[in-house]
Design a protein around this motif. Structure first.
Motif, PDB file in Angstrom:
ATOM      1  N   VAL A   1      84.517 137.375  88.474  1.00  9.79           N
ATOM      2  CA  VAL A   1      83.185 137.006  88.422  1.00  9.79           C
ATOM      3  C   VAL A   1      82.405 137.745  89.468  1.00  9.79           C
ATOM      4  N   GLY A   2      81.573 138.825  89.271  1.00  8.45           N
ATOM      5  CA  GLY A   2      81.097 139.375  90.510  1.00  8.45           C
ATOM      6  C   GLY A   2      79.793 138.890  91.126  1.00  8.45           C
ATOM      7  N   ALA A   3      79.017 138.102  89.895  1.00  3.62           N
ATOM      8  CA  ALA A   3      77.845 137.225  90.458  1.00  3.62           C
ATOM      9  C   ALA A   3      77.457 136.552  89.438  1.00  3.62           C
ATOM     10  N   VAL A   4      76.656 135.516  89.619  1.00  6.77           N
ATOM     11  CA  VAL A   4      76.236 134.316  89.009  1.00  6.77           C
ATOM     12  C   VAL A   4      74.635 134.368  88.783  1.00  6.77           C
ATOM     13  N   THR A   5      74.191 134.430  87.688  1.00  8.87           N
ATOM     14  CA  THR A   5      72.772 134.573  87.550  1.00  8.87           C
ATOM     15  C   THR A   5      72.145 133.009  87.025  1.00  8.87           C
ATOM     16  N   PHE A   6      71.221 132.526  87.848  1.00  9.95           N
ATOM     17  CA  PHE A   6      70.564 131.354  87.166  1.00  9.95           C
ATOM     18  C   PHE A   6      69.283 131.766  86.684  1.00  9.95           C
ATOM     19  N   VAL A   7      69.214 131.086  85.326  1.00 11.82           N
ATOM     20  CA  VAL A   7      67.911 131.186  84.725  1.00 11.82           C
ATOM     21  C   VAL A   7      67.182 130.076  84.423  1.00 11.82           C
ATOM     22  N   PHE A   8      65.845 130.149  84.699  1.00 11.90           N
ATOM     23  CA  PHE A   8      64.956 128.903  84.492  1.00 11.90           C
ATOM     24  C   PHE A   8      63.891 129.453  83.926  1.00 11.90           C
ATOM     25  N   GLU A   9      63.479 128.829  82.639  1.00 12.34           N
ATOM     26  CA  GLU A   9      62.418 129.412  82.010  1.00 12.34           C
ATOM     27  C   GLU A   9      62.226 131.025  81.915  1.00 12.34           C
TER      28      GLU A   9
ATOM     29  N   ASP B   1      73.181 121.405  91.091  1.00 16.17           N
ATOM     30  CA  ASP B   1      73.094 121.431  89.368  1.00 16.17           C
ATOM     31  C   ASP B   1      71.542 120.810  89.243  1.00 16.17           C
ATOM     32  N   VAL B   2      70.839 121.844  88.452  1.00 14.93           N
ATOM     33  CA  VAL B   2      69.466 121.627  88.301  1.00 14.93           C
ATOM     34  C   VAL B   2      69.227 121.473  86.983  1.00 14.93           C
ATOM     35  N   ASN B   3      68.686 120.387  86.508  1.00 18.11           N
ATOM     36  CA  ASN B   3      68.366 120.291  84.895  1.00 18.11           C
ATOM     37  C   ASN B   3      67.739 121.440  84.327  1.00 18.11           C
ATOM     38  N   GLY B   4      67.929 122.120  83.324  1.00 17.57           N
ATOM     39  CA  GLY B   4      67.082 123.136  82.822  1.00 17.57           C
ATOM     40  C   GLY B   4      67.579 124.610  83.026  1.00 17.57           C
ATOM     41  N   VAL B   5      68.509 124.743  84.264  1.00 17.84           N
ATOM     42  CA  VAL B   5      68.864 125.897  84.432  1.00 17.84           C
ATOM     43  C   VAL B   5      70.068 126.185  83.965  1.00 17.84           C
ATOM     44  N   THR B   6      70.114 127.460  83.347  1.00 19.48           N
ATOM     45  CA  THR B   6      71.395 128.111  82.723  1.00 19.48           C
ATOM     46  C   THR B   6      72.041 128.890  83.649  1.00 19.48           C
ATOM     47  N   LEU B   7      73.502 128.974  83.859  1.00 22.24           N
ATOM     48  CA  LEU B   7      74.273 129.854  84.450  1.00 22.24           C
ATOM     49  C   LEU B   7      74.867 130.984  83.569  1.00 22.24           C
ATOM     50  N   ARG B   8      74.474 132.196  84.103  1.00 21.37           N
ATOM     51  CA  ARG B   8      75.187 133.244  83.360  1.00 21.37           C
ATOM     52  C   ARG B   8      76.271 133.978  84.345  1.00 21.37           C
ATOM     53  N   PRO B   9      77.535 133.851  84.179  1.00 28.94           N
ATOM     54  CA  PRO B   9      78.389 134.818  85.164  1.00 28.94           C
ATOM     55  C   PRO B   9      78.454 136.127  84.812  1.00 28.94           C
ATOM     56  N   GLU B  10      78.336 137.026  85.488  1.00 29.26           N
ATOM     57  CA  GLU B  10      78.431 138.387  85.518  1.00 29.26           C
ATOM     58  C   GLU B  10      79.903 139.065  85.432  1.00 29.26           C
ATOM     59  N   GLN B  11      80.535 139.434  84.802  1.00 28.63           N
ATOM     60  CA  GLN B  11      82.041 139.667  84.704  1.00 28.63           C
ATOM     61  C   GLN B  11      82.109 140.998  85.405  1.00 28.63           C
ATOM     62  N   ARG B  12      82.883 141.220  86.210  1.00 33.13           N
ATOM     63  CA  ARG B  12      83.322 142.585  86.809  1.00 33.13           C
ATOM     64  C   ARG B  12      84.936 142.744  86.840  1.00 33.13           C
ATOM     65  N   GLY B  13      85.160 143.082  85.816  1.00 34.73           N
ATOM     66  CA  GLY B  13      86.687 143.378  85.260  1.00 34.73           C
ATOM     67  C   GLY B  13      87.164 141.801  85.086  1.00 34.73           C
ATOM     68  N   GLN B  14      88.246 141.363  85.880  1.00 36.14           N
ATOM     69  CA  GLN B  14      88.822 140.081  85.681  1.00 36.14           C
ATOM     70  C   GLN B  14      88.141 139.177  86.552  1.00 36.14           C
TER      71      GLN B  14
END
Length: 81
Positions: free
Chosen positions: A50-58, A35-48
Motif C-alpha cells: 500500500v503506497g498511500a491511504v486516502t480518507f474520504v468524507f462527503e 477513526d472518525v465516523n463517516g470517513v471511508t478509507l481507500r488504500p492505494e496499491q503499489r504492487g504488493q
C-alpha cells in the motif's frame, strides 16, 4: 498568530505519549490515525504494498503517503527554498 496548544488534549502526539482514551486509532503501520465516523478509507496499491491511504468524507478527500529520506551518498541532494 495564536500559539499552538501543547496540553496533550489535541495532539499531535508522540508514539510514547498516551492517546485520548475515547478515540480509537487505526494502525496503518507507520501511522496511527483517529477513526472518525463517516470517513471511508481507500488504500492505494503499489504492487504488493500500500503506497498511500486516502480518507474520504462527503465531498472531501485527504491522501497520506510516507516517504523515506534520502541517505547520505546516494547521489541525491536537497536545497532549501
Amino acid at each position: 498568530m495564536r500559539p499552538l496548544a501543547r496540553d496533550g488534549a489535541h495532539g499531535p502526539w508522540d508514539a510514547a505519549e498516551p492517546f485520548h482514551p475515547r478515540v480509537r486509532r487505526l494502525d496503518l503501520g507507520t501511522l496511527l490515525v483517529a477513526d472518525v465516523n463517516g470517513v471511508t478509507l481507500r488504500p492505494e496499491q503499489r504492487g504488493q504494498e500500500v503506497g498511500a491511504v486516502t480518507f474520504v468524507f462527503e465531498k472531501s478527500a485527504l491522501q497520506l503517503q510516507l516517504f523515506h529520506a534520502a541517505e547520505a551518498g546516494d547521489g541525491m541532494t536537497c536545497a532549501a527554498a
